[in-house]
Design a protein around this motif. Structure first.
Motif, PDB file in Angstrom:
ATOM      1  N   UNK A  12      14.072  12.174   4.062  1.00 50.13           N
ATOM      2  CA  UNK A  12      12.868  11.403   4.360  1.00 50.13           C
ATOM      3  C   UNK A  12      12.263  11.863   5.679  1.00 50.13           C
ATOM      4  N   UNK A  13      10.945  11.751   5.768  1.00 52.73           N
ATOM      5  CA  UNK A  13      10.243  11.929   7.036  1.00 52.73           C
ATOM      6  C   UNK A  13       9.756  10.586   7.568  1.00 52.73           C
ATOM      7  N   UNK A  14       9.894   9.556   6.745  1.00 57.22           N
ATOM      8  CA  UNK A  14       9.409   8.234   7.125  1.00 57.22           C
ATOM      9  C   UNK A  14      10.280   7.581   8.188  1.00 57.22           C
ATOM     10  N   UNK A  15       9.985   6.313   8.445  1.00 54.93           N
ATOM     11  CA  UNK A  15      10.593   5.621   9.584  1.00 54.93           C
ATOM     12  C   UNK A  15      11.008   4.222   9.153  1.00 54.93           C
ATOM     13  N   UNK A  16      12.228   3.843   9.529  1.00 53.32           N
ATOM     14  CA  UNK A  16      12.693   2.478   9.299  1.00 53.32           C
ATOM     15  C   UNK A  16      12.304   1.620  10.509  1.00 53.32           C
ATOM     16  N   UNK A  17      11.355   0.740  10.310  1.00 51.41           N
ATOM     17  CA  UNK A  17      10.888  -0.138  11.386  1.00 51.41           C
ATOM     18  C   UNK A  17      11.539  -1.508  11.240  1.00 51.41           C
ATOM     19  N   UNK A  43      12.233  -8.122   4.166  1.00 55.63           N
ATOM     20  CA  UNK A  43      13.535  -7.533   4.448  1.00 55.63           C
ATOM     21  C   UNK A  43      13.766  -7.344   5.932  1.00 55.63           C
ATOM     22  N   UNK A  44      14.998  -6.975   6.276  1.00 53.39           N
ATOM     23  CA  UNK A  44      15.343  -6.780   7.685  1.00 53.39           C
ATOM     24  C   UNK A  44      14.606  -5.587   8.279  1.00 53.39           C
ATOM     25  N   UNK A  45      14.354  -4.574   7.436  1.00 59.95           N
ATOM     26  CA  UNK A  45      13.650  -3.379   7.887  1.00 59.95           C
ATOM     27  C   UNK A  45      12.487  -3.092   6.949  1.00 59.95           C
ATOM     28  N   UNK A  46      11.452  -2.481   7.492  1.00 64.25           N
ATOM     29  CA  UNK A  46      10.311  -2.026   6.713  1.00 64.25           C
ATOM     30  C   UNK A  46      10.298  -0.502   6.738  1.00 64.25           C
ATOM     31  N   UNK A  47      10.067   0.117   5.574  1.00 62.83           N
ATOM     32  CA  UNK A  47       9.988   1.573   5.527  1.00 62.83           C
ATOM     33  C   UNK A  47       8.521   1.987   5.586  1.00 62.83           C
ATOM     34  N   UNK A  48       8.167   2.723   6.637  1.00 57.61           N
ATOM     35  CA  UNK A  48       6.783   3.120   6.882  1.00 57.61           C
ATOM     36  C   UNK A  48       6.663   4.630   6.698  1.00 57.61           C
ATOM     37  N   UNK A  49       5.642   5.060   5.926  1.00 59.88           N
ATOM     38  CA  UNK A  49       5.493   6.475   5.610  1.00 59.88           C
ATOM     39  C   UNK A  49       4.037   6.912   5.759  1.00 59.88           C
ATOM     40  N   UNK A  50       3.752   8.070   5.198  1.00 59.22           N
ATOM     41  CA  UNK A  50       2.442   8.716   5.257  1.00 59.22           C
ATOM     42  C   UNK A  50       1.318   7.784   4.793  1.00 59.22           C
TER      43      UNK A  50
END
Length: 722
Positions: free
Chosen positions: A514-519, A552-559
C-alpha cells in the motif's frame, strides 16, 4: 446533500469550516488588494502523477506571469497536481521572499518578470532559478540517483514481505493448522475409543456441508413446485432466506475443501517435491505476481496489467502459504506421535508469541512503501533551501516536520485543500441515510480533505487540524503523498478497478502492499495525549475481516483520484463561483472520464450542474491536420473550454477547463517532441520517470495552454478582476 454521520463533540459542522476558511481568505485578499470582491475563486490541479505535476507547473508559472495566480482564494489539488501545489504552499509559507506573483514565484528566473518563460526564443532563455533546476533534475523522483534508489525501494518491498509472510503470518497460520490437526486427532481418538471404529475422515466435513447445500437446493425446488401446484407465488421470504444462508454454506464448504486438500496435495507430491518446497514456490510466485501487477516496470514500456492477474496472484499466495504452513506443522508431530510433546509445544508457543509481538508493535505506516514514496516526493518538491531559496543537497529535513496545520500564513497564498479518499468497505447505517450508504458502497468510500485549518469530510466529520491529536502531526509532505497513494487495497479510480476485487484486496492487505495511510480516527482520539499506531492486527487484520467503516479505530486514506481526480468536488462543496481546473490526467482516447465522473458526483451530491457551450468539448477534440508538422498528428482547436456552473440555490459560476492538447501556434520544440514521442501529452501515469526533455515538453505545454486561454481578452479580463 449528504446527511452527516453522527460523530463526537470534537467534530464541527461544515459551516464552521467555511467560516474559518473565509476568514483566511479575507486576510489573503487584503494582501492581494482584492477586498470587497464577493465571488470566491479556486484553482484545481488534477491527478496524473509526475505528468500532471510538471504540466501544472507550467500552468502555475503562466498564471503568475499574467498576474492571475494571486487572484485565487483556494488551491485544490489531487495526487500529481498536489506535488507542485504542495511545493508552492511549502515555499510560500516557509521562505519569506517567495510568493505567487511574477516577481517572487519560487520557480522563476532572475529577470524583470521572474518567470522562466518557455515561449520566448531560446537565446533569451535563462537556466532558471535553482528550485526550477532542482525540479528538472528530479523528474525521475523515485530514482533521483540511479539504480541505488530503486534498490532501496526494492529493499523496502522485500522487508515488508519478510516481515509479513515469514515473521508474522506464517507462524500464526502454522499454529492454527497445528491446532486444527490436534482437534481432528482428538476427535478421531475419541471416536475410536467409543465404538472401536474410525469413520471421521477429512472428506466427512466436505460431505456434511456439501449435502446441506444439496438438500437446501432440493427443498427449495420442491417448495417452488408445491407453490405452483396450489397456484400460489413463491414466497419472497423463502427466496431471501435461501439467498442469505446458501452463500455461507458455500464459504464453509470451500474452507473445508481447501483445508482438507492440504494433506492430500502434500502426500501426492512427496515423491517428487516436498510440500514445503511447493508451498514456498507458490507463495513466492503469488507475491511476485501481486507486486508486479501493482508496481509495474518504469517508463513508457509499462503496460496495463490484465485484471485477472491480481486474483490469480492472491489465490496462489493464499494456497501456497497454507501448504507451506501445513508442511511446517508436520515438525510438531513425530512419526507415530498423536500429540506434540511439551518441548515441541513450547517452541511453537515461543514462535507464536514472537510473531504476535512483532505484529502488534509494528507501525504499518512506517513499514510500507508509503514512507519511501513520501520521502522521495518530499526531497524532489520540498528540498531544504538557504535564505536565498537555493536547494541545499538532497535532503528535506525541514519539510519532514513541516506540519500541515502551520501552512496557513494568510499572506502566503491561496488556501490549500489536499484532496484524498477515505476507503469504506463497510458502512455503519446509524446516522446515515440509505442513499448515502449506497453511494459509499458503490464508490468504495468518500471524499477526505487535508487542510491547514480543518480536515475531514462528510463520512469522517470535520476536525480542527491543529487541535485533534490524530491530525496535528500530519505534515504537508505526508498529506501530499497520501493524496497520491494510488496503490492500495480496496481503492480504485472512481471506485472501479482490480483493487476492488475482494480476493486481490485481501492479498494486498495481508502483504501490506500500500501507499496509503492509516489515520487514527479523529472521532476517537479527542482529549488523548497521542494517537495509537496502526499494527498488523488492528487495523491490518481487522480491515480484512471486519472491513473498514467510518467509526473504526483507524481510517484508511488513499489517492484522491479514487474519488474525484480533478480537485473540483470540494470547490463545488464550498460553492466557489469561478473555478479554473487543469485536467492533466492521461486521456489518449479523449474520453474525458474524470470530467464525466465530476459531473455525475456534483449533481448527485450537491445538485450542481455544469454545462459547456454546444457542441460540448468539441474544441478540445483532436482533428486531422494536413500539411502540418508533425505529419499525421491531429490538432485541437483550443486547449480549453468555458462552462457554466449552476448551484442548487440558483447561483451560478464559471468553470475554465484546461486540457493538455496539441494546437496550432506551439513552438517547434513541442511539436518535434510530439513527433518523436506520439504518446505525448498523454503518457501513461505508470511512467513516473521523466528525463529533462520530457519534463520541459510538459512544462512548456502547460505554460502555452494558459497563454492561449488568456489571449482571449474577455477571459483575461474576467480572471484579472475576479
Amino acid at each position: 446533500m449528504h446527511k452527516t454521520l453522527s460523530v463526537s463533540d470534537d467534530a464541527v459542522p461544515f459551516s464552521t469550516v467555511l467560516e474559518a476558511e473565509r476568514a483566511y481568505i479575507d486576510e489573503w485578499r487584503k494582501k492581494t488588494g482584492r477586498t470587497g470582491r464577493t465571488k470566491v475563486t479556486g484553482l484545481a490541479l488534477s491527478g496524473g502523477g509526475i505528468r500532471s505535476a510538471v504540466f501544472c507547473l507550467g500552468v502555475v508559472q503562466a498564471l503568475a506571469k499574467n498576474g492571475v495566480l494571486k487572484n485565487f482564494d483556494y488551491l485544490s489539488t489531487v495526487s500529481g497536481g498536489g506535488y507542485i501545489g504542495s511545493s508552492l504552499t511549502w515555499f510560500t509559507n516557509s521562505v519569506v521572499q517567495f510568493g505567487v506573483g511574477a516577481e517572487n514565484i519560487p520557480y522563476g528566473i532572475d529577470d524583470p518578470y521572474g518567470i522562466d518563460d518557455p515561449t520566448q526564443p531560446a537565446p533569451k532563455r535563462l537556466p532558471g532559478k535553482p528550485l526550477l533546476a532542482h525540479l528538472r533534475r528530479h523528474g525521475s523522483y523515485l530514482d533521483p540517483s540511479g539504480n541505488l534508489s530503486l534498490l532501496a525501494g526494492l529493499a523496502v518491498v522485500l522487508r515488508g514481505l519478510v516481515l509479513n509472510l515469514l515473521i508474522i503470518w506464517l507462524p500464526i497460520i502454522t499454529a492454527i493448522l497445528v491446532g486444527i490437526r490436534l482437534l481432528y486427532r482428538w476427535l478421531v481418538h475419541a471416536t475410536a475409543a467409543h465404538d472401536g471404529t474410525i469413520w471421521l475422515q477429512p472428506w466427512v466435513f466436505w460431505a456434511i456441508f456439501g449435502f446441506l447445500f444439496i438438500f437446501a437446493s432440493i427443498g427449495y425446488s420442491l417448495y417452488s413446485g408445491w407453490a405452483a401446484a396450489v397456484h400460489e407465488d413463491m414466497s419472497y421470504g423463502v427466496r431471501r432466506e435461501f439467498e442469505r444462508l446458501a452463500p455461507w454454506l458455500l464459504i464453509i464448504l470451500g474452507v473445508f475443501l481447501i483445508l482438507g486438500s492440504l494433506p492430500y496435495v502434500k502426500a501426492k507430491l512427496a515423491s517428487w517435491i516436498g510440500g514445503a518446497t511447493l508451498g514456498g514456490i507458490m507463495t513466492t510466485l503469488g507475491a511476485a505476481l501481486g507486486l508486479w501487477s501493482r508496481l509495474v516496470p518504469k517508463g513508457s514500456t509499462a503496460e496495463k496489467i490484465p485484471a485477472w492477474i491480481g486474483p490469480l496472484a492472491a489465490a496462489l499466495l493464499a494456497y501456497g502459504l497454507g501448504l507451506l504452513a501445513y508442511a511446517l506443522s508436520d515438525c510438531f508431530f513425530s512419526v507415530g506421535q498423536t500429540f506434540p510433546d511439551p518441548t515441541q509445544g513450547t517452541v511453537l508457543a515461543v514462535v507464536v508469541v514472537v510473531a504476535v509481538s512483532v505484529g502488534y508493535f509494528v507501525n504499518l505506516n512506517e513499514t510500507t512503501l508509503h514512507r519511501f514514496y513520501r520521502d522521495r516526493l518530499m526531497e524532489a518538491f520540498m528540498p531544504d533551501v538557504d535564505d536565498q531559496g537555493r536547494p541545499q543537497g538532497k535532503e528535506a529535513s525541514e519539510a519532514n516536520t513541516g506540519y500541515l496545520c502551520n501552512m496557513c500564513r494568510a499572506t502566503a497564498g491561496p488556501y490549500h485543500l489536499i484532496n484524498a479518499h477515505l476507503i469504506l468497505t463497510k458502512t455503519d447505517k446509524k446516522g446515515v441515510s440509505r442513499g448515502v450508504a449506497g453511494r459509499w458502497r458503490i464508490r468504495g468510500g468518500d471524499s477526505f480533505v487535508f487542510a491547514p485549518l480543518y480536515s475531514g469530510g462528510k463520512a469522517a466529520g470535520w476536525h480542527n487540524t491543529a487541535a485533534n491529536k490524530a491530525l496535528s502531526k500530519i505534515s504537508l509532505a505526508t498529506a501530499m503523498a497520501v493524496s497520491g497513494a494510488a496503490v492500495n487495497p480496496d481503492a480504485a479510480s472512481s471506485g472501479v478497478g482490480p483493487q476492488r476485487n475482494r480476493l486481490f484486496a485481501t492479498l494486498m492487505a495481508l502483504l501490506n502492499i500500500r501507499l496509503g495511510y492509516w489515520l487514527p480516527n479523529p472521532n476517537r482520539f479527542r482529549g488523548r495525549a497521542h494517537a495509537s499506531a496502526p499494527n498488523h492486527f488492528n487495523p491490518g487484520l481487522v480491515g480484512v475481516i471486519d472491513r473498514l467503516s467510518p467509526t473504526g479505530k483507524f481510517l484508511e486514506i488513499t489517492d484522491g483520484g479514487n474519488f474525484e481526480n480533478l480537485g473540483v468536488y470540494e470547490l463545488l462543496h464550498r460553492k466557489v463561483r469561478t473555478i479554473v481546473v487543469c485536467d492533466a490526467t492521461a486521456d489518449p482516447e479523449s474520453a474525458f472520464a474524470d470530467f464525466q465522473n465530476l459531473l455525475s458526483r456534483a449533481e448527485a451530491d450537491f445538485g450542481v450542474t455544469i454545462t459547456v457551450t454546444p457542441p460540448p468539448l468539441a474544441s478540445l477534440m483532436p482533428k486531422p491536420a494536413r500539411g502540418r508538422f508533425p505529419l499525421g498528428v491531429p490538432f485541437a482547436k483550443e486547449p480549453f473550454v468555458v462552462g457554466e456552473i449552476r448551484y442548487g440555490d440558483g447561483s451560478s459560476g464559471e468553470l475554465y477547463y484546461i486540457k493538455p492538447a496539441i494546437f496550432a501556434g506551439l513552438r517547434l520544440q513541442i511539436l518535434g517532441f510530439k513527433g518523436a514521442f506520439p504518446a505525448f501529452p498523454d503518457d501513461t501515469t505508470l511512467n513516473q520517470f521523466f528525463d529533462e526533455a520530457r519534463f520541459e515538453a510538459y512544462r512548456e505545454l502547460g505554460f502555452a495552454c494558459v497563454d492561449r486561454m488568456l489571449a482571449d481578452e474577455d477571459i483575461r479580463y474576467r480572471l484579472s478582476v475576479m
